[in-house]
Design an enzyme around this catalytic site. Structure first.
Site, PDB file in Angstrom:
ATOM      1  N   GLN A  40       0.843  -1.196   0.000  1.00 20.38           N
ATOM      2  CA  GLN A  40       0.000   0.000   0.000  1.00 20.38           C
ATOM      3  C   GLN A  40       0.881   1.251   0.000  1.00 20.38           C
ATOM      4  OE1 GLN A  40      -2.863  -0.615   3.013  1.00 20.38           O
ATOM      5  NE2 GLN A  40      -4.369   0.728   2.135  1.00 20.38           N
ATOM      6  N   ASN A  56       2.595   4.602   0.978  1.00 21.04           N
ATOM      7  CA  ASN A  56       2.884   5.147   2.301  1.00 21.04           C
ATOM      8  C   ASN A  56       3.064   6.662   2.176  1.00 21.04           C
ATOM      9  OD1 ASN A  56       3.973   5.987   4.705  1.00 21.04           O
ATOM     10  ND2 ASN A  56       5.256   4.147   4.969  1.00 21.04           N
ATOM     11  N   ASP A  97      48.919  22.091 -48.619  1.00 20.70           N
ATOM     12  CA  ASP A  97      48.347  22.099 -49.967  1.00 20.70           C
ATOM     13  C   ASP A  97      48.802  20.871 -50.751  1.00 20.70           C
ATOM     14  OD1 ASP A  97      47.082  23.004 -52.270  1.00 20.70           O
ATOM     15  OD2 ASP A  97      48.867  24.069 -52.949  1.00 20.70           O
ATOM     16  N   LEU A 136      47.638  16.462 -51.583  1.00 20.84           N
ATOM     17  CA  LEU A 136      46.641  15.414 -51.340  1.00 20.84           C
ATOM     18  C   LEU A 136      47.002  14.568 -50.136  1.00 20.84           C
ATOM     19  CD1 LEU A 136      45.531  14.097 -54.836  1.00 20.84           C
ATOM     20  CD2 LEU A 136      44.145  15.260 -53.113  1.00 20.84           C
ATOM     21  N   ASN A 163      40.669  27.159 -32.488  1.00 19.17           N
ATOM     22  CA  ASN A 163      39.983  25.874 -32.327  1.00 19.17           C
ATOM     23  C   ASN A 163      38.491  26.038 -32.610  1.00 19.17           C
ATOM     24  OD1 ASN A 163      39.603  27.503 -30.014  1.00 19.17           O
ATOM     25  ND2 ASN A 163      38.851  25.722 -28.915  1.00 19.17           N
ATOM     26  N   CYS A 175      35.982  26.703 -30.656  1.00 21.75           N
ATOM     27  CA  CYS A 175      35.280  27.800 -29.975  1.00 21.75           C
ATOM     28  C   CYS A 175      36.096  29.083 -29.844  1.00 21.75           C
ATOM     29  CB  CYS A 175      34.824  27.352 -28.588  1.00 21.75           C
ATOM     30  SG  CYS A 175      33.749  25.918 -28.632  1.00 21.75           S
ATOM     31  N   GLU A 211      38.950  30.042 -28.426  1.00 23.48           N
ATOM     32  CA  GLU A 211      39.708  30.550 -27.284  1.00 23.48           C
ATOM     33  C   GLU A 211      41.145  30.034 -27.263  1.00 23.48           C
ATOM     34  OE1 GLU A 211      38.149  26.663 -25.512  1.00 23.48           O
ATOM     35  OE2 GLU A 211      37.706  28.036 -27.144  1.00 23.48           O
ATOM     36  N   GLU A 245      28.912  26.496 -20.771  1.00 21.63           N
ATOM     37  CA  GLU A 245      27.512  26.188 -20.446  1.00 21.63           C
ATOM     38  C   GLU A 245      27.361  25.069 -19.421  1.00 21.63           C
ATOM     39  OE1 GLU A 245      28.450  26.972 -23.369  1.00 21.63           O
ATOM     40  OE2 GLU A 245      26.908  28.025 -24.505  1.00 21.63           O
ATOM     41  N   THR A 246      28.019  23.943 -19.666  1.00 21.02           N
ATOM     42  CA  THR A 246      27.724  22.780 -18.828  1.00 21.02           C
ATOM     43  C   THR A 246      28.268  22.934 -17.430  1.00 21.02           C
ATOM     44  OG1 THR A 246      28.092  21.551 -20.840  1.00 21.02           O
ATOM     45  CG2 THR A 246      27.692  20.270 -18.899  1.00 21.02           C
ATOM     46  N   SER A 247      29.563  23.304 -17.316  1.00 21.98           N
ATOM     47  CA  SER A 247      30.119  23.333 -15.974  1.00 21.98           C
ATOM     48  C   SER A 247      29.544  24.489 -15.177  1.00 21.98           C
ATOM     49  CB  SER A 247      31.626  23.412 -16.021  1.00 21.98           C
ATOM     50  OG  SER A 247      31.990  24.669 -16.449  1.00 21.98           O
TER      51      SER A 247
END
Length: 756
Positions: free
Chosen positions: A16, A18, A232, A234, A437, A439, A441, A623-625
C-alpha cells in the site's frame, strides 16, 4: 488522495502507498530552504499517482513536481528538487541513501571494469581509508537541480545503454583528484588530493566534461580542443581527414586550418590538371567531422579557418548560408575568417583588397602569421606583378559580405592573426599561431601532417579548466587555486593517451594549458559594477592580472620542481617577454589601474627556472560546468534571471546566483545598449590572457531603425574589437523575439569539448 493505492517496489513486490514516508522525504529535502511549500509539491505529485505505480516513478514524479515550481519568486525549489534527485540517484547507485566506504566502492567498480585498475595499484588500502575521511557527502546537497541532471546525464560513471548509475558526485570529485595526483611522491600526494578535492567539490575550480566524465575510468582520453593544420597536398589533406576522424571519435572539438589549399583553376603538375579548388576538400573534411556520432547523440563539430585574401574568399564566405545549392555550400561546419592590420587599413581607407591563391604567391601565406611587415611588403609586390593570377575587390564589399554572413548565420567567426602572433606566448619566427579551435579561445602553433604517422607534423591539444570568480572573496586566494589548477592539468598531460603521434609529441613538449573563468556576471553583480558603463574596467584589470600572475608563478614553481617544458625556448617567456609588455596600448585609455604584483621578480625567476607550461590562460564558453557550479556562463551576461536550458535530460531551469539580493545588480544581455562596454572588458582581459577569448557580439534589431542592424554598426564593432587587441570573435547573437530564457544546451560544441 487515495490511501489504498497499491505501489510496486523496486524488487517487484506490491504494497500500500505510504504517504507519510513521502511526506517525510519531502520535508527532509525542504529543511532550511526559503519560500518552498511541502504541500505544494505533494499536491502536484499526488494527482499523477496511479494504481500499481513503481516506487521509482513516484520518486521521479515528486522530483519533477518540485522542479516545475522553480521560479524567480521561489528559487529555492531548485535545491529542494536537487536533494530529492540526489536521494533518488543514491538509491539507484547503492540501493540506499548512505554511500558505501570508499575502498569497497573502488574495489567493486574496478572489478566491474568501470574504474581504472591503476587506482588500486597506485594507492594502498590505508591511503584509501585516509582519503575516505576527506569526503564530505553532504556537499551533494549544495547542487542545484540543473546540476544534478547534468551530473546524471553527462558525468557520473554509468551504463549508457541500460541507464544504470554506479557512483555519486563526491566519489567523482575525489577519484578525479586521486587519479591526477597518483604519480606524486607518497609524502605529499594525499595533501594535494585533499586540497584539489576541496577546491573542485566546493566549485572553486571547474573542470571540463572530458575530465569529469573520463578521469578514473579505463578510457584515458581527455583532450578538450584539437587544432589540425592542412597543407596544400593530397597526402596532407588525407592525413588531416584521418586525424579528424580519430579525434571526433574521442569526443573532441576540432579546429581545422585549410587556408593553404590552392584555389580553383590552379595548375597541378605544371598544368596537366586543373585544380578543383577548396570546396570539394572542405566537403571531405565535413564528412570526416560528421562520421562519428558521439554516444549516438550527434556528429562532431569543427571550425575551419582561411584568410580573407584567398582567391576563393567570396565563394567561401557564403558556404554556411541557406541560399545556393548543395554543390556550392558546406553548411555543417563553422568558419573562422582570418584578418590582419593591412586588411583593416584597406577597409578604413576605402581602398581595395587583392585576392590570391596561396600557391601562386611564394612566402605570402607564411608571412601572414609570422611577420606582418614582410607580409605587407610581399602583398604589395604581388599586387603589382601582372603575371600573377589575382582578383581585386573593394575592401568594404568583402568586409560587408563577411559581416552579413556573420550576422545571418551567427557562426562565421573572426581571427585577428596579427594579434595572435604579436601578443603571444610563442615566438612567431619559430612557432607561429596559424589557426584557432572550435570555440575560438585557443591560439597554439601547429604544423601540417604529410601522413597520419608524421612525427614532424604538429597537432595542438589544449587542456582546460576554470576558476569560479563567484567563489573568490579575495584575489590572493587565487595563489593556491592557481597552483592546484596548474599541477592537476599538467599531471593530466602525462596521465592521458594520445591517438596520433603528432599530437603526443607537441602536447608533451609544449604542455599548453587553458585556464579560464566562470561566473563573471555574478562577480560583477556582487561587486556592484556593470558591463556597459566602464564601472567594471578597473576590477577586471585587477582580477585578470592576479589570475595570470599567479598562474605564471605556479608554472614557474612547477618548473623548478619538475623541469621546464621541452619547447620552452620557443616561447616569448624564454626571452623575458611577458603579456604586460606586448598588450595593445590603446587599452590604457580604458583603465588607469596600476599593476599590483611584482612582475619584475617573476620575470627574473621565469628566465632562471623556465615555465612548465607554454601557455596558461584561455577564456572558454562554459555552459555545462556553469550549471554544475550553479554559476553564470563564462564571461557572458545572462539572458534572463531564470534560464531555461533544453538538453537531452529535459528542460532545466536555473536561477542566477543570489537572485534575491542582487536582482537589480545583474545586467541582462538584452538590456545592454551596445557591444562597446563588453568589448572593452574583453580587451582588458586579453591584456593578460596568453591565448584567446571566446567573445560574442550581440544585436537587438529593435534598437535600430526599420528593425535592421546597420552594416556600419557591425563594422564599427569589428574595428573596436581589433583596436583593443581582441584576438578572436566567436558567436554573433541576434535577438529574435523568442523568449530569451530558453537556450539550447547542445549548441555544437562537441561533447562539451572546448567548453567546460
Amino acid at each position: 488522495m487515495n490511501k489504498s493505492l497499491m505501489v510496486t517496489k523496486r524488487d517487484g513486490t506490491q504494497e500500500q502507498i505510504n504517504l507519510d514516508k513521502i511526506h517525510r522525504v519531502i520535508t527532509w529535502a525542504a529543511e532550511g530552504l526559503d519560500n518552498v511549500s511541502v504541500s505544494q509539491v505533494e499536491l502536484r505529485s499526488h494527482i499523477q499517482f496511479y494504481e500499481g505505480i513503481r516506487t521509482s516513478d513516484i520518486h521521479e514524479t515528486i522530483i519533477k513536481a518540485a522542479a516545475d515550481l522553480i521560479s524567480k519568486d521561489s528559487p529555492d525549489y531548485q535545491y529542494l528538487a536537487a536533494r530529492l534527485a540526489i536521494f533518488h540517484l543514491r538509491k539507484k547507485a547503492y540501493g540506499h541513501f548512505d554511500p558505501p566506504r570508499l575502498y569497497d566502492h573502488v574495489k567493486k567498480l574496478v572489478r566491474m571494469e568501470k574504474y581504472d585498475q591503476a587506482l588500486l595499484d597506485d594507492y594502498t588500502r590505508e591511503e584509501w581509508d585516509t582519503m575516505d575521511g576527506f569526503i564530505d557527502h553532504w556537499r551533494d546537497m549544495t547542487f542545484s537541480y540543473a546540476a544534478v541532471k547534468q551530473l546524471e546525464g553527462k558525468y557520473l560513471v554509468q551504463n549508457r545503454v541500460t541507464g544504470e548509475i554506479y557512483e555519486s558526485a563526491q566519489f567523482l570529485y575525489l577519484l578525479v583528484s586521486a587519479s591526477l595526483f597518483s604519480k606524486y611522491p607518497k609524502e605529499t600526494r594525499l595533501d594535494y588530493v585533499k586540497r584539489f578535492y576541496d577546491a573542485t567539490s566546493t566549485f572553486k575550480i571547474s573542470l571540463p566534461t572530458p575530465i569529469m566524465a573520463g578521469v578514473r575510468t579505463p578510457t584515458r582520453q581527455f583532450s578538450s580542443c584539437v587544432l589540425i593544420e592542412c597543407d596544400d597536398s593530397l597526402d596532407s589533406i588525407n592525413a588531416t581527414a584521418s586525424a579528424i576522424v580519430k579525434y571526433v571519435s574521442q569526443r573532441a572539438g576540432i579546429g581545422i586550418n585549410a587556408g593553404a589549399i590552392r584555389a580553383l583553376g590552379s595548375e597541378i603538375r605544371g598544368g596537366e590538371a586543373f585544380h578543383t579548388g577548396c570546396i570539394p576538400f572542405y566537403k571531405y573534411f565535413q564528412t570526416a567531422v560528421k562520421s562519428c556520432s558521439q554516444g549516438g547523440v550527434r556528429g562532431g563539430a569543427a571550425t575551419l579557418y582561411y584568410p580573407i585574401w584567398h582567391l576563393e574568399a567570396e565563394n567561401l564566405l557564403v558556404l554556411k548560408n541557406n541560399r545556393g545549392v548543395e554543390d556550392n555550400r558546406v553548411r555543417h561546419m563553422d568558419y573562422g575568417v582570418q584578418l590582419n592590420k593591412l586588411m583593416y587599413q584597406r577597409l578604413i581607407k576605402g581602398s581595395e583588397i587583392t585576392l590570391f591563391s596561396p600557391s601562386d604567391v611564394p612566402g605570402l601565406y607564411e608571412a601572414f602569421f609570422a611577420d606582418q611587415d614582410k607580409f605587407e611588403e610581399l602583398y604589395v609586390k604581388y599586387e603589382q606583378d601582372p603575371t600573377i593570377r589575382k582578383r581585386t575587390v573593394k575592401a568594404v564589399e568583402i568586409f560587408s559580405l563577411l559581416m552579413q554572413e556573420r550576422a545571418s548565420t551567427g557562426r562565421i567567426y573572426i581571427q585577428n592573426v596579427d594579434h595572435c602572433n604579436t601578443h603571444s606566448p610563442f615566438d612567431p619566427q619559430v612557432a607561429p599561431v596559424r589557426q584557432s579551435n572550435l570555440c575560438l579561445e585557443i591560439a597554439l602553433p601547429t604544423k601540417p601532417l604529410q601522413h597520419i604517422n608524421d612525427e614532424n607534423g604538429e597537432i595542438a591539444l589544449c587542456t582546460l579548466s576554470a576558476f569560479n570568480l563567484g567563489k573568490i572573496e579575495n584575489l590572493d586566494e587565487l595563489e593556491e587555486l592557481a597552483d592546484l589548477a596548474v599541477r592537476s592539468l599538467d599531471a593530466l598531460l602525462d596521465y592521458q593517451d594520445y591517438p596520433v603521434v603528432a599530437a603526443k609529441r607537441s602536447s608533451l613538449a609544449r604542455r599548453s594549458l587553458g585556464i579560464g573563468v566562470i561566473n563573471y556576471a555574478y562577480y560583477l553583480a556582487k561587486n556592484g559594477v556593470r558591463y556597459s558603463d566602464g564601472s567594471a574596467n578597473d576590477l577586471t584589470h585587477r582580477t585578470f592580472e592576479a589570475i595570470q600572475y599567479y598562474l605564471l608563478k605556479a608554472s614557474m614553481n612547477l618548473a623548478k620542481e619538475q623541469g621546464a617544458c621541452e619547447y620552452f625556448n620557443e616561447t616569448t617567456y624564454a626571452k623575458g617577454i611577458l603579456p604586460i609588455d606586448t598588450y595593445k596600448k590603446d587599452l590604457d585609455s580604458l583603465t588607469q589601474e596600476p599593476l599590483h604584483y611584482d612582475w619584475e621578480s617573476l620575470r627574473k625567476d621565469i628566465q632562471e627556472f623556465g615555465l612548465r607550461n607554454s601557455t596558461l590562460t584561455a577564456l572558454m564558453p562554459s555552459e555545462t560546468s556553469s550549471q554544475i557550479s550553479n554559476a553564470t556562463n563564462g564571461i557572458e551576461p545572462p539572458r534572463g534571471h531564470v534560464s531555461i536550458k533544453a538538453s537531452k535530460d529535459g528542460i532545466l531551469k536555473q536561477v542566477v546566483p543570489e537572485y534575491e539580493n542582487l536582482m537589480d545588480n545583474y545586467e541582462l544581455l538584452w538590456d545592454i545598449p551596445s557591444n562597446d562596454g563588453y568589448l572593452h572588458l574583453v580587451g582588458i582581459m586579453q591584456k593578460f590572457v596568453d591565448q584567446a577569448i571566446s567573445a560574442n557580439t550581440n544585436y537587438d534589431p529593435k534598437r535600430f531603425e526599420d528593425g535592421k542592424v546597420p552594416m556600419k554598426v557591425l563594422l564599427k564593432d569589428l574595428l573596436t574589437a581589433y583596436k583593443y587587441g581582441l584576438k578572436t570573435l566567436y558567436y554573433q547573437n541576434t535577438r529574435d523575439g523568442a523568449e530569451d530564457v530558453q537556450e539550447d544546451l547542445d549548441d555544437g560544441c562537441a561533447g562539451g569539448a572546448c567548453k567546460i
